[in-house]
Design an enzyme around this catalytic site. Sequence first.
Site, short mmCIF file in Angstrom:
data_model
loop_
_atom_site.label_atom_id
_atom_site.label_comp_id
_atom_site.label_asym_id
_atom_site.label_seq_id
_atom_site.Cartn_x
_atom_site.Cartn_y
_atom_site.Cartn_z
CB THR A 188 75.30 -34.26 23.92
OG1 THR A 188 74.96 -34.83 25.15
CG2 THR A 188 74.72 -35.08 22.79
N GLY A 240 71.49 -30.61 25.11
CA GLY A 240 70.94 -29.74 26.15
C GLY A 240 70.36 -30.55 27.28
N1 ASP Z 1 71.01 -34.04 26.20
C1 ASP Z 1 71.97 -34.78 26.99
C2 ASP Z 1 71.26 -35.54 28.07
O1 ASP Z 1 70.36 -34.99 28.68
C3 ASP Z 1 73.03 -33.94 27.57
C4 ASP Z 1 73.76 -33.06 26.59
O2 ASP Z 1 73.21 -32.63 25.59
O3 ASP Z 1 74.95 -32.81 26.82
O4 ASP Z 1 71.64 -36.65 28.35
#
Ligand code: ASP
Length: 320
Positions: A188, A240
Amino acid sequence: MSHTPILIVHGGAWAIPDDMLEAHEQGVFDALQTGYSLLELGASATDAVEAAVTKLEDDTTFDAGRGSFLTRDGRVQLDALLMDGGTMRAGGVACVERLRNPIQAARLVLDRSPHIYFVGQGAEEFAAAHGMPLIDNSELVLDRERERLALAQSNERAGLPDLTFAGPTFADDKSPETAAPPLDSHDTVGAVALDQHGNIAAGTSTGGTLNKDPGRVGDSSLIGCGCYADNQSAAVSLTGWGEPIMKLVLGKWATDRVQLGRSPEQVAPEAISYLHKRLGGHGGIILLGRDGRYGLAHNTPRMAWGICTPDGPRTGTRIE
Ligand code: ASP
């Protein structure tokens, strides 16, 4: 009074493989250049965050925009939020499949809607009605991601653990939630900024987790979870494992502590430690106060990050 502008970006917190480090650092560097040049010209923090996140969405290295992880049925579904700490205006979209830059749709919601959150087809129609082109979902899908999904699904069928996240950080963790899927890569993107006028803003954009069920929404685009900004406290973007971050409303948890007088340098690692202790979660955070103090932390093996001040840009893939 003119404030010293600051831009901080992240490109995900996970076990970024060695052969992807350079692309991650280059990506956060490019986003800094784009966003900071606007801040230097006197643009708003919201403009700078939108521009930096757009750049990261356009970079296929990251799990945002084109090149995102795929849903269980092989599609890209995107979520994004943009929040302006000066006005407390916010715009969010989730589960959009036909927009190249969901952060720009979030900006349209922020600027032009009495509502703050749109999902799915309604979000796409709102964006299209305000001039954004709708594309075919296949334009967002890379072969690299088809292969990654096929591997994840064959590992899942074989009952193999997800090894992409294996790292010493969690070796001793006995929390039942840590065993829950998915512990995959978290690429992300997000940005927080302070502009010359003293306003702060935050933005987060994601394709979500690999192999997610269609319709699943994570923390990234939810106010107070993966993103938040308020001039009275701080601007924050997280990355995360989304589900634990959502349960703890971790973005707001962190900004509330800054509002109570704690420094972002202290609060950022505390937030990640709380995430892990309380729910066995993992992730990373960038946190910026209106006074220009900031904190970055992660409990994953790596996190792509970049900071730009008048002294120039700095980037890395780990906070020591
Ligand atoms: N936090 C994001 C999610 O759970 C994933 C990520 O941070 O890459 O959709």
